[in-house]
Design a protein around this motif. Sequence first.
Motif, mmCIF file in Angstrom:
data_model
loop_
_atom_site.group_PDB
_atom_site.id
_atom_site.type_symbol
_atom_site.label_atom_id
_atom_site.label_comp_id
_atom_site.label_asym_id
_atom_site.label_seq_id
_atom_site.Cartn_x
_atom_site.Cartn_y
_atom_site.Cartn_z
ATOM 1 N N HIS A 154 0.848 -1.195 0.000
ATOM 2 C CA HIS A 154 0.000 0.000 0.000
ATOM 3 C C HIS A 154 0.886 1.249 0.000
ATOM 4 N N GLY B 43 -3.794 -0.771 -3.645
ATOM 5 C CA GLY B 43 -4.556 0.441 -3.372
ATOM 6 C C GLY B 43 -3.749 1.431 -2.564
ATOM 7 N N VAL C 35 -4.415 3.372 -0.247
ATOM 8 C CA VAL C 35 -5.501 3.653 0.696
ATOM 9 C C VAL C 35 -5.082 4.520 1.869
ATOM 10 N N ARG D 255 -7.719 10.691 1.395
ATOM 11 C CA ARG D 255 -7.949 9.967 0.132
ATOM 12 C C ARG D 255 -9.349 10.257 -0.422
ATOM 13 N N LYS E 51 -12.832 9.850 -2.226
ATOM 14 C CA LYS E 51 -13.721 8.706 -2.413
ATOM 15 C C LYS E 51 -14.806 8.982 -3.445
ATOM 16 N N VAL F 196 -9.633 2.236 -5.395
ATOM 17 C CA VAL F 196 -10.599 1.518 -4.560
ATOM 18 C C VAL F 196 -11.987 1.840 -5.094
ATOM 19 N N LEU G 139 -12.580 -2.412 0.357
ATOM 20 C CA LEU G 139 -12.064 -1.323 1.178
ATOM 21 C C LEU G 139 -12.885 -0.055 0.994
#
Length: 397
Positions: free
Chosen positions: A78, A109, A111, A116, A118, A150, A176
């Motif tokens: 990651h 990802g 993440v 981050r 979305k 993601v 996730l």
Amino acid sequence: MADASGTQQSGKVVIRNIGLMLSGDIDRPILDADTIVIRDGLIVSVGKEADSDTGQADTVIDARRTCVAPGLIDSHVHPVFGDWTPRQNQLGWIDSTMNGGVTTMISAGEVHLPGRPKDIVGLKALAITAQRAFDNFRPGGVKVLAGAPVIEKGMTEHDFKELAEAGVKLLGEVGLGSVKAGEEAQQMVAWARKYGIQSTIHTGGPSIPGSGLIDKDVVLEADADVIGHINGGHTALPEAHVCALCEQSKRAIEIVHNGNEKIALAAARAALELKCPHRVILGTDGPAGSGVQPLGILRMVAMLSSLANIPAELVFCFATGNTARIRQLNCGLIEPGRAADFVFMDKAQHSAGRDLLDSVGLGDIPGIGMVMIDGIVRCGRSRNTPPATEIPVVLGH
């Protein structure tokens, strides 16, 4: 030397006096060869020195009877940006992992990026940026295949087409984000596959805020290309469910360092009993709450060999050729035409093992004497492993 674009080239490199050559190919893990010839980062021949064209080399490396294996591949990392991880606020973790023999990393990802995005526009922008950034920047020479979005609710087939056209080739762990139902995940995985994007699904209990339980039935219904951390990241499904996944799915079985060790052993044994060891690949699932693991892949190899009683030469294939074939990479195998990515190893000094493979089978990690990526030496004796009994020497340029 450099090519017209300024990229460093290896020229002709000869590696001679190899004591043990691990191929990465699980059907033929040990090669009867002692010499590798490289030109401009690619393997051109593998064989006996007497049969090899070793003249006029730009670089000659005497392996001093140590082991040469394909560079290790971490199938599950990651990254964020550069050689920094906000999860542990640590710099240099990728270069440090190269000192653990890893020459290629695959993002599951990005993440851990603070804030981050979305929303669909934002997650696509992040994936494309990460893909571009790591394509241009290689800490320690490591090839980081990044840009793994993601997936979130509301994405359409056009979003996957757009990502693929922009160069994105991976999905971050399904589960996730907001997409957690099997049927919804299956549709998006199918769209990704249609456009050449490979998918991985989170397996087991939640690992970060926003993730959740992804159980056996969801994994089977989603049918992602890789059963991500089948041994949990960190919390695993029941052993019977993990063994059922190995049996009922034909997808890659990914075992990670940051998971349940007992279930890791069960999954590896199940793959062997089902006669599908070629499906097993290894990752660290780091950086994570448990930290950064520069020796994570080596530790996985030693654990699976010693506790699951799998010959070490086969387990090294889990971390090299198996991953390369499943991930469609031009590395991970020692054969002509492949990238010249190698880790030079020997048994650690004072290990109880007779030799490298025996020492790994006893649970010891090897000592790394050199790492090469694209035919270029990236480090000598590793700063992270125990010292190797013998180390290779660069004889000249």
